[in-house]
Design a protein around this motif. Structure first.
Motif, PDB file in Angstrom:
ATOM      1  N   ALA A  72     -13.392 -42.625   1.563  1.00  0.00           N
ATOM      2  CA  ALA A  72     -13.336 -41.472   0.657  1.00  0.00           C
ATOM      3  C   ALA A  72     -11.922 -41.247   0.142  1.00  0.00           C
ATOM      4  O   ALA A  72     -11.719 -40.837  -0.998  1.00  0.00           O
ATOM      5  CB  ALA A  72     -13.850 -40.225   1.370  1.00  0.00           C
ATOM      6  N   GLU A  73     -10.940 -41.549   0.981  1.00  0.00           N
ATOM      7  CA  GLU A  73      -9.545 -41.328   0.591  1.00  0.00           C
ATOM      8  C   GLU A  73      -9.082 -42.271  -0.516  1.00  0.00           C
ATOM      9  O   GLU A  73      -8.043 -42.040  -1.118  1.00  0.00           O
ATOM     10  CB  GLU A  73      -8.626 -41.480   1.806  1.00  0.00           C
ATOM     11  CG  GLU A  73      -8.655 -40.264   2.702  1.00  0.00           C
ATOM     12  CD  GLU A  73      -7.644 -40.374   3.814  1.00  0.00           C
ATOM     13  OE1 GLU A  73      -6.638 -39.662   3.761  1.00  0.00           O
ATOM     14  OE2 GLU A  73      -7.854 -41.202   4.728  1.00  0.00           O
ATOM     15  N   LYS A  74      -9.866 -43.324  -0.764  1.00  0.00           N
ATOM     16  CA  LYS A  74      -9.500 -44.255  -1.839  1.00  0.00           C
ATOM     17  C   LYS A  74      -9.696 -43.626  -3.215  1.00  0.00           C
ATOM     18  O   LYS A  74      -9.203 -44.146  -4.206  1.00  0.00           O
ATOM     19  CB  LYS A  74     -10.294 -45.555  -1.710  1.00  0.00           C
ATOM     20  CG  LYS A  74      -9.861 -46.354  -0.494  1.00  0.00           C
ATOM     21  CD  LYS A  74     -10.691 -47.597  -0.294  1.00  0.00           C
ATOM     22  CE  LYS A  74     -10.247 -48.316   0.969  1.00  0.00           C
ATOM     23  NZ  LYS A  74     -11.291 -49.175   1.516  1.00  0.00           N
ATOM     24  N   PRO A  79     -13.039 -34.472  -4.039  1.00  0.00           N
ATOM     25  CA  PRO A  79     -13.126 -33.856  -2.712  1.00  0.00           C
ATOM     26  C   PRO A  79     -14.109 -34.621  -1.824  1.00  0.00           C
ATOM     27  O   PRO A  79     -15.042 -35.258  -2.327  1.00  0.00           O
ATOM     28  CB  PRO A  79     -13.648 -32.440  -2.981  1.00  0.00           C
ATOM     29  CG  PRO A  79     -13.639 -32.256  -4.445  1.00  0.00           C
ATOM     30  CD  PRO A  79     -13.525 -33.599  -5.097  1.00  0.00           C
ATOM     31  N   ILE A  80     -13.898 -34.554  -0.538  1.00  0.00           N
ATOM     32  CA  ILE A  80     -14.781 -35.222   0.426  1.00  0.00           C
ATOM     33  C   ILE A  80     -15.816 -34.195   0.884  1.00  0.00           C
ATOM     34  O   ILE A  80     -15.453 -33.117   1.351  1.00  0.00           O
ATOM     35  CB  ILE A  80     -13.987 -35.747   1.632  1.00  0.00           C
ATOM     36  CG1 ILE A  80     -12.892 -36.715   1.165  1.00  0.00           C
ATOM     37  CG2 ILE A  80     -14.917 -36.420   2.636  1.00  0.00           C
ATOM     38  CD1 ILE A  80     -11.933 -37.125   2.256  1.00  0.00           C
ATOM     39  N   LEU A  81     -17.101 -34.525   0.742  1.00  0.00           N
ATOM     40  CA  LEU A  81     -18.164 -33.621   1.151  1.00  0.00           C
ATOM     41  C   LEU A  81     -18.523 -33.885   2.609  1.00  0.00           C
ATOM     42  O   LEU A  81     -18.917 -35.000   2.964  1.00  0.00           O
ATOM     43  CB  LEU A  81     -19.395 -33.799   0.255  1.00  0.00           C
ATOM     44  CG  LEU A  81     -20.519 -32.794   0.498  1.00  0.00           C
ATOM     45  CD1 LEU A  81     -20.069 -31.375   0.139  1.00  0.00           C
ATOM     46  CD2 LEU A  81     -21.750 -33.164  -0.307  1.00  0.00           C
ATOM     47  N   LEU A  93     -19.088 -28.589   3.466  1.00  0.00           N
ATOM     48  CA  LEU A  93     -17.732 -28.239   3.067  1.00  0.00           C
ATOM     49  C   LEU A  93     -17.219 -29.313   2.126  1.00  0.00           C
ATOM     50  O   LEU A  93     -17.372 -30.501   2.406  1.00  0.00           O
ATOM     51  CB  LEU A  93     -16.801 -28.208   4.285  1.00  0.00           C
ATOM     52  CG  LEU A  93     -16.907 -27.055   5.266  1.00  0.00           C
ATOM     53  CD1 LEU A  93     -15.993 -27.313   6.448  1.00  0.00           C
ATOM     54  CD2 LEU A  93     -16.541 -25.754   4.590  1.00  0.00           C
ATOM     55  N   ALA A  94     -16.604 -28.902   1.046  1.00  0.00           N
ATOM     56  CA  ALA A  94     -15.932 -29.857   0.155  1.00  0.00           C
ATOM     57  C   ALA A  94     -14.446 -29.773   0.472  1.00  0.00           C
ATOM     58  O   ALA A  94     -13.811 -28.748   0.259  1.00  0.00           O
ATOM     59  CB  ALA A  94     -16.198 -29.508  -1.300  1.00  0.00           C
ATOM     60  N   MET A  95     -13.910 -30.843   1.037  1.00  0.00           N
ATOM     61  CA  MET A  95     -12.509 -30.860   1.459  1.00  0.00           C
ATOM     62  C   MET A  95     -11.657 -31.533   0.407  1.00  0.00           C
ATOM     63  O   MET A  95     -11.778 -32.738   0.178  1.00  0.00           O
ATOM     64  CB  MET A  95     -12.367 -31.590   2.792  1.00  0.00           C
ATOM     65  CG  MET A  95     -10.950 -31.601   3.316  1.00  0.00           C
ATOM     66  SD  MET A  95     -10.848 -32.080   5.064  1.00  0.00           S
ATOM     67  CE  MET A  95     -11.596 -33.691   5.021  1.00  0.00           C
ATOM     68  N   PRO A  96     -10.797 -30.766  -0.272  1.00  0.00           N
ATOM     69  CA  PRO A  96      -9.915 -31.404  -1.249  1.00  0.00           C
ATOM     70  C   PRO A  96      -8.912 -32.274  -0.519  1.00  0.00           C
ATOM     71  O   PRO A  96      -8.512 -31.973   0.594  1.00  0.00           O
ATOM     72  CB  PRO A  96      -9.225 -30.222  -1.939  1.00  0.00           C
ATOM     73  CG  PRO A  96      -9.363 -29.079  -1.001  1.00  0.00           C
ATOM     74  CD  PRO A  96     -10.549 -29.340  -0.125  1.00  0.00           C
ATOM     75  N   GLN A  97      -8.532 -33.371  -1.140  1.00  0.00           N
ATOM     76  CA  GLN A  97      -7.576 -34.264  -0.515  1.00  0.00           C
ATOM     77  C   GLN A  97      -6.180 -33.923  -1.015  1.00  0.00           C
ATOM     78  O   GLN A  97      -5.977 -33.651  -2.185  1.00  0.00           O
ATOM     79  CB  GLN A  97      -7.905 -35.719  -0.851  1.00  0.00           C
ATOM     80  CG  GLN A  97      -9.282 -36.111  -0.377  1.00  0.00           C
ATOM     81  CD  GLN A  97      -9.505 -37.581  -0.589  1.00  0.00           C
ATOM     82  OE1 GLN A  97      -8.752 -38.406  -0.115  1.00  0.00           O
ATOM     83  NE2 GLN A  97     -10.556 -37.910  -1.315  1.00  0.00           N
TER      84      GLN A  97
END
Length: 102
Positions: A72-74, A79-81, A93-97
């Motif tokens: 996901a970090e690529k 955002p990572i769900l 949760l949607a986590m913004p990078q």
């Protein structure tokens, strides 16, 4: 070991399952520590939360979570769900990078 995004992850074992009151069928990676000021901290993740899915993919344990988070970090613009179980209640949760400087 601290994973990307400021979380330390662990496997679910019987002691953790009992302490966190997790159902028999709950699978995932338990957050054992969240770094202050990290991406995980910014969305309110905390120790004891169980990550069950990352971007819709099931998480069987901490190694799964790390691989899925690294993938996901690529795409840092997205955002990572996460599907998180906290005390038996599931929530998305949607986590913004946080983009790396440089």
């Amino acid at each position: 070991d601290a994973s990307a995004l400021g979380m330390t992850l662990s496997s679910i074992n019987p002691a953790i399952r009992s302490r966190l009151h997790l159902g028999r069928h709950t699978t995932g990676a338990v957050i054992t520590h969240v770094d202050s000021g990290s991406a995980a901290d910014s969305v309110g993740l905390e120790g004891g939360d169980v990550i069950e899915r990352v971007d819709g993919q099931p998480v069987k344990g901490p190694d799964d979570a790390k691989v899925l988070l690294a993938t996901a970090e690529k795409t840092p613009s997205k955002p990572i769900l996460l599907l998180v179980d906290r005390h038996g209640a599931e929530s998305f949760l949607a986590m913004p990078q946080t983009p790396d400087a440089g």
